[in-house]
Design an enzyme around this catalytic site. Sequence first.
Site, PDB file in Angstrom:
ATOM      1  N   ARG A 196      -8.324  -0.784   5.394  1.00 11.26           N
ATOM      2  CA  ARG A 196      -7.559   0.260   4.694  1.00 11.26           C
ATOM      3  C   ARG A 196      -6.244  -0.299   4.158  1.00 11.26           C
ATOM      4  NH1 ARG A 196      -6.865   5.729   7.754  1.00 11.26           N
ATOM      5  NH2 ARG A 196      -5.677   5.933   5.841  1.00 11.26           N
TER       6      ARG A 196
ATOM      7  N   ARG B 251       0.875  14.232  13.564  1.00  8.93           N
ATOM      8  CA  ARG B 251       1.375  14.010  12.201  1.00  8.93           C
ATOM      9  C   ARG B 251       1.376  15.276  11.334  1.00  8.93           C
ATOM     10  NH1 ARG B 251      -0.735   8.383  10.128  1.00  8.93           N
ATOM     11  NH2 ARG B 251       1.131   8.528   8.841  1.00  8.93           N
TER      12      ARG B 251
ATOM     13  N   LYS C 232       0.858  -1.212   0.000  1.00 15.18           N
ATOM     14  CA  LYS C 232       0.000   0.000   0.000  1.00 15.18           C
ATOM     15  C   LYS C 232       0.881   1.244   0.000  1.00 15.18           C
ATOM     16  CE  LYS C 232      -1.604   1.380   4.145  1.00 15.18           C
ATOM     17  NZ  LYS C 232      -1.262   2.767   4.522  1.00 15.18           N
ATOM     18  N   ASN C 233       1.927   1.257   0.827  1.00 15.36           N
ATOM     19  CA  ASN C 233       2.724   2.479   0.994  1.00 15.36           C
ATOM     20  C   ASN C 233       3.720   2.714  -0.131  1.00 15.36           C
ATOM     21  OD1 ASN C 233       1.234   2.975   3.229  1.00 15.36           O
ATOM     22  ND2 ASN C 233       2.832   2.470   4.720  1.00 15.36           N
TER      23      ASN C 233
ATOM     24  N   CYS D  82      -4.264  11.867  13.291  1.00 18.81           N
ATOM     25  CA  CYS D  82      -5.023  10.616  13.274  1.00 18.81           C
ATOM     26  C   CYS D  82      -4.815   9.950  14.632  1.00 18.81           C
ATOM     27  CB  CYS D  82      -4.560   9.716  12.133  1.00 18.81           C
ATOM     28  SG  CYS D  82      -2.955   9.011  12.430  1.00 18.81           S
TER      29      CYS D  82
ATOM     30  N   ASP E 278       5.550   0.414  12.018  1.00 20.23           N
ATOM     31  CA  ASP E 278       4.332  -0.247  11.534  1.00 20.23           C
ATOM     32  C   ASP E 278       4.248  -1.710  11.948  1.00 20.23           C
ATOM     33  OD1 ASP E 278       4.116   1.536   8.355  1.00 20.23           O
ATOM     34  OD2 ASP E 278       3.724   2.116  10.418  1.00 20.23           O
TER      35      ASP E 278
HETATM   36  C1  EPZ Z   1       4.579   6.934   6.548  1.00 21.72           C
HETATM   37  O1  EPZ Z   1       3.812   7.931   7.197  1.00 21.72           O
HETATM   38  C2  EPZ Z   1       3.682   5.714   6.426  1.00 21.72           C
HETATM   39  N1  EPZ Z   1       2.520   6.045   5.599  1.00 21.72           N
HETATM   40  C3  EPZ Z   1       3.239   5.266   7.819  1.00 21.72           C
HETATM   41  O2  EPZ Z   1       2.486   4.071   7.656  1.00 21.72           O
HETATM   42  C4  EPZ Z   1       4.478   4.949   8.650  1.00 21.72           C
HETATM   43  O3  EPZ Z   1       4.079   4.602   9.956  1.00 21.72           O
HETATM   44  C5  EPZ Z   1       5.395   6.180   8.682  1.00 21.72           C
HETATM   45  O4  EPZ Z   1       5.724   6.592   7.341  1.00 21.72           O
HETATM   46  C6  EPZ Z   1       6.706   5.903   9.407  1.00 21.72           C
HETATM   47  O5  EPZ Z   1       7.383   4.842   8.780  1.00 21.72           O
HETATM   48  C7  EPZ Z   1       2.665   6.041   4.249  1.00 21.72           C
HETATM   49  O6  EPZ Z   1       3.742   5.802   3.721  1.00 21.72           O
HETATM   50  C8  EPZ Z   1       1.441   6.355   3.455  1.00 21.72           C
HETATM   51  P1  EPZ Z   1       6.675  10.283   8.545  1.00 21.72           P
HETATM   52  P2  EPZ Z   1       4.354   9.455   7.216  1.00 21.72           P
HETATM   53  O7  EPZ Z   1       6.467  11.566   7.821  1.00 21.72           O
HETATM   54  O8  EPZ Z   1       5.142   9.735   5.996  1.00 21.72           O
HETATM   55  C9  EPZ Z   1       7.158  13.557  11.939  1.00 21.72           C
HETATM   56  C10 EPZ Z   1       0.659   2.661   7.859  1.00 21.72           C
HETATM   57  O9  EPZ Z   1       0.468   1.962   8.844  1.00 21.72           O
HETATM   58  N2  EPZ Z   1       6.917  14.539  10.872  1.00 21.72           N
HETATM   59  O10 EPZ Z   1       7.827   9.422   8.156  1.00 21.72           O
HETATM   60  O11 EPZ Z   1       3.206  10.329   7.528  1.00 21.72           O
HETATM   61  C11 EPZ Z   1       5.935  12.695  12.222  1.00 21.72           C
HETATM   62  O12 EPZ Z   1       5.071  13.344  13.135  1.00 21.72           O
HETATM   63  C12 EPZ Z   1       1.101   4.091   8.025  1.00 21.72           C
HETATM   64  O13 EPZ Z   1       0.593   2.258   6.683  1.00 21.72           O
HETATM   65  C13 EPZ Z   1       6.978  15.907  11.182  1.00 21.72           C
HETATM   66  O14 EPZ Z   1       7.204  16.296  12.332  1.00 21.72           O
HETATM   67  O15 EPZ Z   1       5.340   9.424   8.450  1.00 21.72           O
HETATM   68  C14 EPZ Z   1       6.555  11.444  12.802  1.00 21.72           C
HETATM   69  O16 EPZ Z   1       6.858  11.673  14.170  1.00 21.72           O
HETATM   70  C15 EPZ Z   1       0.835   4.579   9.422  1.00 21.72           C
HETATM   71  N3  EPZ Z   1       6.768  16.824  10.192  1.00 21.72           N
HETATM   72  C16 EPZ Z   1       7.879  11.299  12.035  1.00 21.72           C
HETATM   73  O17 EPZ Z   1       8.140  12.598  11.481  1.00 21.72           O
HETATM   74  C17 EPZ Z   1       6.513  16.436   8.895  1.00 21.72           C
HETATM   75  O18 EPZ Z   1       6.346  17.318   8.028  1.00 21.72           O
HETATM   76  C18 EPZ Z   1       7.840  10.290  10.900  1.00 21.72           C
HETATM   77  O19 EPZ Z   1       6.706  10.589  10.106  1.00 21.72           O
HETATM   78  C19 EPZ Z   1       6.461  15.058   8.602  1.00 21.72           C
HETATM   79  C20 EPZ Z   1       6.670  14.125   9.590  1.00 21.72           C
END
Ligand code: EPZ
Length: 421
Positions: free
Chosen positions: A400, A121, A22-23, A116, A307
Site C-alpha cells: 500500500r 480513527r 504517498k501521504n 483499522c 509512522d
Molecule cells: C495521517 O492519518 C496519515 N495518513 C497517517 O499515516 C499518519 O499516521 C497520521 O496522519 C498521523 O501522522 C495520511 O496522511 C493518508 P490524524 P490521519 O487525523 O489523518 C485522532 C501511514 O502510515 N483524530 O492526524 O488519519 C486520531 O484518532 C498512515 O501512511 C480524531 O480523534 O491521522 C489520532 O489519534 C497511517 N478525530 C489523531 O487524531 C478526527 O476527526 C491523529 O490522527 C481525526 C483524528
Amino acid sequence: MDYLKIIGRKNLNGTVKISGAKNAALPLLTATILAKNEVNISNLPNVVDIRTLLKLLGMLGASYDHNDTDISIDTSSLDKTTATYDIVKTMRASILVLGPLLTRFGHCEVSLPGGCAIGQRPVDLHLKALEIMGANIEIKNGYIIATAKDGLKGATIVFDKVTVTGTENIVMAAALAHGTSTLINCAKEPEVVQLCEVLRDAGVSIDGIGTNTLIIEGTKGELLEFKPFEIIPDRIEAGTYLCIGAITNSILKIEAVIPEHLEAVLAKFEQMGYMILKEKNAITICPANKISPVNIVTTEYPGFPTDMQAQFMALATMADGISIIDEKLFENRFMHVSELVRMGADIKLNGTVATIKGTPKQLLGTDVMATDLRASSALVIAGLVAKNETTIHRIYHLDRGYDRLEEKLTLIGANIKRGKE
Ligand code: EPZ
C-alpha cells in the site's frame, strides 16, 4: 496473497532513490476535484493506495492518463458525488474526497471509513469543522450525507486535536468557500504544506503556510487553475531505508530526499550512535561503533513521527541497553510487537509504552505476519538482520505504501524474494 522471504545477516551498500510521498499524493489527487483544467502531476509513488484512489476518482467521473509516476487528470466531467463503502473500506484516506466534493457540488455521500489495525480513527473533527462552515451532516447506514446547498461559508475553526487529513479536508473545503476561513491548531506536516502551496499556486489566497494557523480566502465556488507540480519525497520511506542501513550496520545513501523533513528522525539515529551525512537532496548513514538505546515519544510534526515508530522498535532490538517508545497518537499501534517477539526480541508493553531490552544475540528468522503498513516494514527491517530465513505473510499491507521495495533492497545487496501463498 503474497509473502516476502528474506535471508538476513548481509551487509548492504549502495544508494536508494526515494519515491514520491504517498501521504502528499493522496490529498493532492483529491484536490484536483477543485480544478477547472487538466492537472499534470509528476513523481507519484507506484503504490496500491494511489491506484485505489484513482479508481475512486474514476468512479466519480474523473478521467486520467497515468503511467508509472506521472499523471494528467481531468475532473471537469466529474458528475458523481458518492464514495461507496466497497472502495472506502480498502483505504481510509478516501475520506479526503469529502471536503472537495462538498465545496464544489454542495452535496456528497461518503462512506464512513472504518477503523483499522492501528486504531478506531474517527473523523468527528472533519465533520464538526464542515458543520461550522454551514454544512448539514447526517450519518445514515454508515454513510456521511453532507449538504451545503448554497456552498460552504468561511468560518473560524479550532481543531480539538491536530489531525493531518482533517486539516487537509478543511483546507480544500475552505478553498472554494464563500468568505475567509481561519483554521487554528492545524497539522504542519510537509504533506499539508505542499497541499497549501499547490492550492496557493492555483489561485487561492492562503496565509500561514507551514504554521498551525491558516487563513484562507475562498473563491466563492470559482474552480481553480492548477499549475503542474511534482510530489515531494516520501520522508517515511526515507526513514525506513535509513533504519535498514542502521540495523545492518551498512553505509547507505538515500537520494531524492529532503533532509529538513526528517530532522527529528535523524536526531534519534545520532543519539543511537550513527553518523549522518546530509547533502541538499541526499542523506548517508554510517555504522555505529556501539548501538545505544533510545527513548522515543511520538507526536505531530516536526516531532518524532508515529509512522516511524515501528521501524525504530525493530532497530532498538539491536541496541545495547533498554529503549522506551511511547506511542501517543494511536491506541493500537503496537501490532508489530508480538511478531518481533516471535523473532526473539525482548519487548514488554504497558499501555502506550513499549520497553525494548536490546539483545546483542541475533533475532531468529521465522514466519511472521504483517498487520498494517508500517508494522510490515518493521518486520522487513528485523528480517534483514535475523539469522536464517524470515517469511513475512500478508504483505499487501506493505504494497500500500512502499514503491518497489524488494527491487530497491535487491539493488543494495539484500537477499529478498516475493512469493505467492
Ligand atoms: C495521517 O492519518 C496519515 N495518513 C497517517 O499515516 C499518519 O499516521 C497520521 O496522519 C498521523 O501522522 C495520511 O496522511 C493518508 P490524524 P490521519 O487525523 O489523518 C485522532 C501511514 O502510515 N483524530 O492526524 O488519519 C486520531 O484518532 C498512515 O501512511 C480524531 O480523534 O491521522 C489520532 O489519534 C497511517 N478525530 C489523531 O487524531 C478526527 O476527526 C491523529 O490522527 C481525526 C483524528
